[in-house]
Write a protein that holds these residues in place. Structure first.
Motif, PDB file in Angstrom:
ATOM      1  N   GLY A  40      -7.911  -0.123   7.851  1.00 35.60           N
ATOM      2  CA  GLY A  40      -8.014  -0.477   6.438  1.00 35.60           C
ATOM      3  C   GLY A  40      -8.075   0.756   5.559  1.00 35.60           C
ATOM      4  O   GLY A  40      -7.425   0.826   4.508  1.00 35.60           O
ATOM      5  N   MET A  41      -8.842   1.751   5.997  1.00 28.84           N
ATOM      6  CA  MET A  41      -8.916   3.001   5.238  1.00 28.84           C
ATOM      7  C   MET A  41      -7.578   3.733   5.271  1.00 28.84           C
ATOM      8  O   MET A  41      -7.116   4.250   4.250  1.00 28.84           O
ATOM      9  CB  MET A  41     -10.033   3.887   5.792  1.00 28.84           C
ATOM     10  CG  MET A  41     -11.408   3.336   5.505  1.00 28.84           C
ATOM     11  SD  MET A  41     -12.753   4.440   5.956  1.00 28.84           S
ATOM     12  CE  MET A  41     -12.679   4.385   7.735  1.00 28.84           C
ATOM     13  N   GLY A  44      -5.112   1.881   3.030  1.00 32.05           N
ATOM     14  CA  GLY A  44      -5.417   2.163   1.634  1.00 32.05           C
ATOM     15  C   GLY A  44      -4.949   3.547   1.220  1.00 32.05           C
ATOM     16  O   GLY A  44      -4.430   3.746   0.114  1.00 32.05           O
ATOM     17  N   TRP A  45      -5.127   4.520   2.117  1.00 31.65           N
ATOM     18  CA  TRP A  45      -4.676   5.880   1.835  1.00 31.65           C
ATOM     19  C   TRP A  45      -3.152   5.934   1.733  1.00 31.65           C
ATOM     20  O   TRP A  45      -2.609   6.570   0.823  1.00 31.65           O
ATOM     21  CB  TRP A  45      -5.174   6.819   2.933  1.00 31.65           C
ATOM     22  CG  TRP A  45      -4.733   8.231   2.746  1.00 31.65           C
ATOM     23  CD1 TRP A  45      -5.199   9.136   1.838  1.00 31.65           C
ATOM     24  CD2 TRP A  45      -3.715   8.894   3.495  1.00 31.65           C
ATOM     25  NE1 TRP A  45      -4.533  10.314   1.987  1.00 31.65           N
ATOM     26  CE2 TRP A  45      -3.618  10.204   2.994  1.00 31.65           C
ATOM     27  CE3 TRP A  45      -2.885   8.510   4.544  1.00 31.65           C
ATOM     28  CZ2 TRP A  45      -2.718  11.128   3.504  1.00 31.65           C
ATOM     29  CZ3 TRP A  45      -1.986   9.435   5.050  1.00 31.65           C
ATOM     30  CH2 TRP A  45      -1.906  10.719   4.538  1.00 31.65           C
ATOM     31  N   GLY A  48      -2.043   4.422  -1.438  1.00 27.98           N
ATOM     32  CA  GLY A  48      -2.366   5.348  -2.521  1.00 27.98           C
ATOM     33  C   GLY A  48      -1.316   6.429  -2.689  1.00 27.98           C
ATOM     34  O   GLY A  48      -1.046   6.894  -3.799  1.00 27.98           O
ATOM     35  N   GLN A  53      -2.758   1.002  -6.301  1.00 27.43           N
ATOM     36  CA  GLN A  53      -4.216   1.074  -6.409  1.00 27.43           C
ATOM     37  C   GLN A  53      -4.861  -0.099  -5.696  1.00 27.43           C
ATOM     38  O   GLN A  53      -4.228  -1.123  -5.458  1.00 27.43           O
ATOM     39  CB  GLN A  53      -4.631   1.090  -7.880  1.00 27.43           C
ATOM     40  CG  GLN A  53      -4.145   2.310  -8.614  1.00 27.43           C
ATOM     41  CD  GLN A  53      -4.672   3.606  -8.020  1.00 27.43           C
ATOM     42  OE1 GLN A  53      -5.849   3.711  -7.669  1.00 27.43           O
ATOM     43  NE2 GLN A  53      -3.810   4.590  -7.878  1.00 27.43           N
ATOM     44  N   GLY A  54      -6.136   0.052  -5.381  1.00 27.21           N
ATOM     45  CA  GLY A  54      -6.891  -0.996  -4.701  1.00 27.21           C
ATOM     46  C   GLY A  54      -7.042  -2.238  -5.540  1.00 27.21           C
ATOM     47  O   GLY A  54      -6.624  -2.305  -6.685  1.00 27.21           O
ATOM     48  N   SER A  61      -6.324  -7.121   0.829  1.00 29.61           N
ATOM     49  CA  SER A  61      -7.148  -6.266   1.695  1.00 29.61           C
ATOM     50  C   SER A  61      -6.823  -6.500   3.161  1.00 29.61           C
ATOM     51  O   SER A  61      -6.739  -5.558   3.946  1.00 29.61           O
ATOM     52  CB  SER A  61      -8.632  -6.533   1.451  1.00 29.61           C
ATOM     53  OG  SER A  61      -8.992  -6.192   0.151  1.00 29.61           O
ATOM     54  N   THR A  64      -3.414  -4.971   3.966  1.00 28.12           N
ATOM     55  CA  THR A  64      -3.553  -3.514   4.008  1.00 28.12           C
ATOM     56  C   THR A  64      -4.211  -3.078   5.304  1.00 28.12           C
ATOM     57  O   THR A  64      -3.753  -2.131   5.957  1.00 28.12           O
ATOM     58  CB  THR A  64      -4.379  -3.026   2.801  1.00 28.12           C
ATOM     59  OG1 THR A  64      -3.712  -3.398   1.607  1.00 28.12           O
ATOM     60  CG2 THR A  64      -4.573  -1.526   2.837  1.00 28.12           C
TER      61      THR A  64
END
Length: 84
Positions: A40-41, A44-45, A48, A53-54, A61, A64
């Protein structure tokens, strides 16, 4: 989303990603949760980097986290030399 929510989302995302990458037999629930949260991190990166954006709620979520988990499992497979 609280801590418990991240664990649940990570577990589901990690499990789905392990099914997609056919590594489910090698992973337990704890590793699925870790892969899902780290994925997930990572997802998200990566989003980005493309200017996304989140936000977007649970489904965004989840997608992602699944996408990031698949990338993570693919990278781990490259590093460890495992082939399908």
């Amino acid at each position: 989303m609280g801590f418990i929510g991240w664990i649940i989302l990570g577990g589901i995302a990690g499990w789905i990603a392990s099914k997609i990458m056919k590594t489910d037999a090698q992973m337990g629930i704890v590793l699925n949760i870790v892969v899902g949260i780290v994925g997930g991190m990572l997802g998200g990166w990566i989003l980005g980097l493309f200017g996304v954006q989140g936000g977007g709620g649970f489904i965004a979520s989840m997608l992602t986290a699944i996408g990031g988990s698949v990338v993570l499992l693919w990278l781990v497979g490259l590093v460890t030399g495992r082939r399908r």
